[in-house]
Structure formats: structure tokens, C-alpha cells
Design a protein around this motif. Sequence first.
Motif, PDB file in Angstrom:
ATOM      1  N   PHE A  97     -52.914  39.611  43.302  1.00  0.00           N
ATOM      2  CA  PHE A  97     -51.645  38.935  43.046  1.00  0.00           C
ATOM      3  C   PHE A  97     -51.580  38.456  41.607  1.00  0.00           C
ATOM      4  O   PHE A  97     -52.493  37.816  41.110  1.00  0.00           O
ATOM      5  CB  PHE A  97     -51.482  37.728  43.981  1.00  0.00           C
ATOM      6  CG  PHE A  97     -50.098  37.152  43.938  1.00  0.00           C
ATOM      7  CD1 PHE A  97     -49.096  37.718  44.682  1.00  0.00           C
ATOM      8  CD2 PHE A  97     -49.801  36.067  43.145  1.00  0.00           C
ATOM      9  CE1 PHE A  97     -47.810  37.213  44.646  1.00  0.00           C
ATOM     10  CE2 PHE A  97     -48.532  35.544  43.096  1.00  0.00           C
ATOM     11  CZ  PHE A  97     -47.527  36.120  43.851  1.00  0.00           C
TER      12      PHE A  97
ATOM     13  N   THR B 215     -48.245  37.297  38.596  1.00  0.00           N
ATOM     14  CA  THR B 215     -46.817  37.105  38.392  1.00  0.00           C
ATOM     15  C   THR B 215     -46.152  38.384  37.918  1.00  0.00           C
ATOM     16  O   THR B 215     -45.108  38.779  38.417  1.00  0.00           O
ATOM     17  CB  THR B 215     -46.575  35.976  37.365  1.00  0.00           C
ATOM     18  OG1 THR B 215     -47.236  34.809  37.831  1.00  0.00           O
ATOM     19  CG2 THR B 215     -45.106  35.685  37.201  1.00  0.00           C
TER      20      THR B 215
ATOM     21  N   ALA C 238     -46.134  41.002  40.895  1.00  0.00           N
ATOM     22  CA  ALA C 238     -45.371  40.655  42.095  1.00  0.00           C
ATOM     23  C   ALA C 238     -43.886  40.472  41.826  1.00  0.00           C
ATOM     24  O   ALA C 238     -43.055  40.837  42.666  1.00  0.00           O
ATOM     25  CB  ALA C 238     -45.934  39.390  42.721  1.00  0.00           C
TER      26      ALA C 238
ATOM     27  N   VAL D 278     -43.817  43.632  46.022  1.00  0.00           N
ATOM     28  CA  VAL D 278     -43.800  42.493  46.940  1.00  0.00           C
ATOM     29  C   VAL D 278     -44.910  42.532  47.991  1.00  0.00           C
ATOM     30  O   VAL D 278     -45.212  41.508  48.596  1.00  0.00           O
ATOM     31  CB  VAL D 278     -42.419  42.344  47.621  1.00  0.00           C
ATOM     32  CG1 VAL D 278     -41.361  41.975  46.608  1.00  0.00           C
ATOM     33  CG2 VAL D 278     -42.027  43.618  48.344  1.00  0.00           C
ATOM     34  N   TRP D 279     -45.530  43.694  48.206  1.00  0.00           N
ATOM     35  CA  TRP D 279     -46.633  43.754  49.176  1.00  0.00           C
ATOM     36  C   TRP D 279     -47.799  42.874  48.743  1.00  0.00           C
ATOM     37  O   TRP D 279     -48.598  42.466  49.552  1.00  0.00           O
ATOM     38  CB  TRP D 279     -47.110  45.198  49.353  1.00  0.00           C
ATOM     39  CG  TRP D 279     -47.717  45.790  48.124  1.00  0.00           C
ATOM     40  CD1 TRP D 279     -49.011  45.646  47.693  1.00  0.00           C
ATOM     41  CD2 TRP D 279     -47.073  46.602  47.153  1.00  0.00           C
ATOM     42  NE1 TRP D 279     -49.205  46.327  46.511  1.00  0.00           N
ATOM     43  CE2 TRP D 279     -48.024  46.926  46.159  1.00  0.00           C
ATOM     44  CE3 TRP D 279     -45.782  47.095  47.025  1.00  0.00           C
ATOM     45  CZ2 TRP D 279     -47.724  47.713  45.059  1.00  0.00           C
ATOM     46  CZ3 TRP D 279     -45.483  47.883  45.929  1.00  0.00           C
ATOM     47  CH2 TRP D 279     -46.445  48.181  44.966  1.00  0.00           C
ATOM     48  N   ARG D 280     -47.874  42.543  47.468  1.00  0.00           N
ATOM     49  CA  ARG D 280     -48.965  41.722  46.954  1.00  0.00           C
ATOM     50  C   ARG D 280     -48.945  40.308  47.534  1.00  0.00           C
ATOM     51  O   ARG D 280     -49.963  39.630  47.525  1.00  0.00           O
ATOM     52  CB  ARG D 280     -48.930  41.686  45.433  1.00  0.00           C
ATOM     53  CG  ARG D 280     -49.232  43.042  44.821  1.00  0.00           C
ATOM     54  CD  ARG D 280     -49.154  43.009  43.308  1.00  0.00           C
ATOM     55  NE  ARG D 280     -49.331  44.319  42.735  1.00  0.00           N
ATOM     56  CZ  ARG D 280     -50.504  44.840  42.395  1.00  0.00           C
ATOM     57  NH1 ARG D 280     -51.595  44.155  42.572  1.00  0.00           N
ATOM     58  NH2 ARG D 280     -50.580  46.045  41.864  1.00  0.00           N
ATOM     59  N   PHE D 281     -47.804  39.849  48.019  1.00  0.00           N
ATOM     60  CA  PHE D 281     -47.730  38.536  48.667  1.00  0.00           C
ATOM     61  C   PHE D 281     -48.591  38.507  49.938  1.00  0.00           C
ATOM     62  O   PHE D 281     -49.029  37.449  50.353  1.00  0.00           O
ATOM     63  CB  PHE D 281     -46.281  38.181  49.032  1.00  0.00           C
ATOM     64  CG  PHE D 281     -45.461  37.694  47.875  1.00  0.00           C
ATOM     65  CD1 PHE D 281     -45.411  36.348  47.567  1.00  0.00           C
ATOM     66  CD2 PHE D 281     -44.746  38.583  47.092  1.00  0.00           C
ATOM     67  CE1 PHE D 281     -44.655  35.889  46.499  1.00  0.00           C
ATOM     68  CE2 PHE D 281     -43.980  38.131  46.023  1.00  0.00           C
ATOM     69  CZ  PHE D 281     -43.938  36.783  45.724  1.00  0.00           C
TER      70      PHE D 281
ATOM     71  N   GLN E 131     -54.262  38.250  50.307  1.00  0.00           N
ATOM     72  CA  GLN E 131     -54.890  37.354  51.274  1.00  0.00           C
ATOM     73  C   GLN E 131     -56.157  37.949  51.894  1.00  0.00           C
ATOM     74  O   GLN E 131     -56.937  37.234  52.508  1.00  0.00           O
ATOM     75  CB  GLN E 131     -53.902  37.004  52.389  1.00  0.00           C
ATOM     76  CG  GLN E 131     -52.674  36.287  51.884  1.00  0.00           C
ATOM     77  CD  GLN E 131     -51.674  36.044  52.973  1.00  0.00           C
ATOM     78  OE1 GLN E 131     -52.028  35.609  54.059  1.00  0.00           O
ATOM     79  NE2 GLN E 131     -50.405  36.314  52.699  1.00  0.00           N
TER      80      GLN E 131
ATOM     81  N   THR F 223     -48.531  33.456  51.912  1.00  0.00           N
ATOM     82  CA  THR F 223     -47.327  33.755  51.138  1.00  0.00           C
ATOM     83  C   THR F 223     -46.813  32.500  50.440  1.00  0.00           C
ATOM     84  O   THR F 223     -46.387  32.554  49.282  1.00  0.00           O
ATOM     85  CB  THR F 223     -46.245  34.351  52.062  1.00  0.00           C
ATOM     86  OG1 THR F 223     -46.793  35.490  52.717  1.00  0.00           O
ATOM     87  CG2 THR F 223     -45.022  34.763  51.291  1.00  0.00           C
TER      88      THR F 223
ATOM     89  N   ALA G 131     -48.892  31.918  47.394  1.00  0.00           N
ATOM     90  CA  ALA G 131     -48.486  32.801  46.299  1.00  0.00           C
ATOM     91  C   ALA G 131     -47.199  32.300  45.641  1.00  0.00           C
ATOM     92  O   ALA G 131     -47.067  32.323  44.411  1.00  0.00           O
ATOM     93  CB  ALA G 131     -48.299  34.220  46.813  1.00  0.00           C
ATOM     94  N   ALA G 132     -46.255  31.835  46.451  1.00  0.00           N
ATOM     95  CA  ALA G 132     -45.001  31.297  45.903  1.00  0.00           C
ATOM     96  C   ALA G 132     -45.266  30.050  45.059  1.00  0.00           C
ATOM     97  O   ALA G 132     -44.671  29.870  43.996  1.00  0.00           O
ATOM     98  CB  ALA G 132     -44.022  30.990  47.031  1.00  0.00           C
TER      99      ALA G 132
ATOM    100  N   LEU H 238     -46.611  31.106  41.752  1.00  0.00           N
ATOM    101  CA  LEU H 238     -45.524  31.561  40.878  1.00  0.00           C
ATOM    102  C   LEU H 238     -44.761  30.380  40.284  1.00  0.00           C
ATOM    103  O   LEU H 238     -44.421  30.387  39.099  1.00  0.00           O
ATOM    104  CB  LEU H 238     -44.548  32.463  41.652  1.00  0.00           C
ATOM    105  CG  LEU H 238     -45.050  33.827  42.055  1.00  0.00           C
ATOM    106  CD1 LEU H 238     -44.009  34.544  42.901  1.00  0.00           C
ATOM    107  CD2 LEU H 238     -45.403  34.652  40.834  1.00  0.00           C
TER     108      LEU H 238
END
Length: 196
Positions: free
Chosen positions: A114, A116, A119, A134-137, A141, A182, A185-186, A189
Motif C-alpha cells: 500500500f 498513496t 492506491a 484500489v485492490w491494495r486497500f 493486509q 481498509t 489504509a484510509a 492516506l
Amino acid sequence: MGIHDRDYARPERTRFAGIGRASGWSITTWIIVLCAAVFVVDGFLPPQSEIVRTELAPGVDRSEIARVRRDDFTFAKPTAIGYGLAEGGVFLGGRLVAQAEYRLERPIARVGYFSTSKAITANDPVLGWGGLEVWRFITFQFLHANLNHLLFNMLTLFFFGGWVEQYLGRKRFLAFYLLCGTAGAAMYLLLNGLGI
């Protein structure tokens, strides 16, 4: 109540002792096995170098580079790339137009880690627009940097995951696990965007 009336004393109803046991694993066990398997398989695959970012050389205009196709560039990789960053040159017709930072990554980690720029979006002077992977979100894990990282994460999941899974149930625990990753990850970011 006699001993034969208790659930734990009744014989199993599976046809064979080994069949059907894997499907009876808890989600916690599946996650631990998946993370360990990804770590082991990725450890046996040969590492590959990838460009992390580029920086234009002095006197080179960004609009000049934007008109050039990526195939026209010559990328001079560093002779020795470790697991840190290494620099190489980007040439156009024998002229140095940019410096590129390379990193050595394992193939599965390279596709799933992941960042920035991977993603969301990035506008690199030489590589152009990128991102929206977006699969990296989800995939990050299941990746771990080293054996200690894997060991401590899986021990924590082993000791506490079962309790949470028992409380929430299998499906809700899986949703909870993926949602928490997820959300992490958000938050990464957000903090990265704020410059923290």
C-alpha cells in the motif's frame, strides 16, 4: 445427564477423519495460514526492481517530457539495488532527463503493498499518471515486511482473533477484519495528505 448425552463425547459424523476439517477452520486460522503462505511463497520468488518515482534533471522542461512516449526513454538501472532505494538515470536520445529512484521488491509484495501513489493517484514527470489500484486497500493486509512482523501480527491474531470471531461470528468477523484494515489504509492516506 450421562457422558454420552454431551456434545463433546459424541462421535464425529464426518465420513473420514481428514475430510471436512479444513472447511471447519475458523476465519482466524484461515487468515493466519493465508498470511504465512503469502510470506513463504513470496520469499522464494526472485525480487524485482521497480521505479518508485522520478525527478527531472536541471534544465529539463516537464512539457517536453510529457510529449514523449514511455517507450522512447532509456532507463539505466543502478548496478546494485538493495532493499532500500537506489538511483538510476532516465535518458532520452542519450541525454539525461531525469533521475529515477528504484526499489527492490518481492513480486507479490510489489503488486499488493500500500502506498498513496499506487492506491489513489500520482503524476510522475516521466511515468505519467498512475494509481487507482484500489485492490491494495485489501491486499496489503496479508503482506508482512519480515519474519518478526509476521510472527507478532499472527500471534496477536491467534490470541485475540478467536475471541472476537466467537463474539461476532465468522462472516461478521471477516467483514470486521477487512473493514479495519481498509480503515487503517484510509487513515494512512489522510495523515499522509496532511503531511504527518
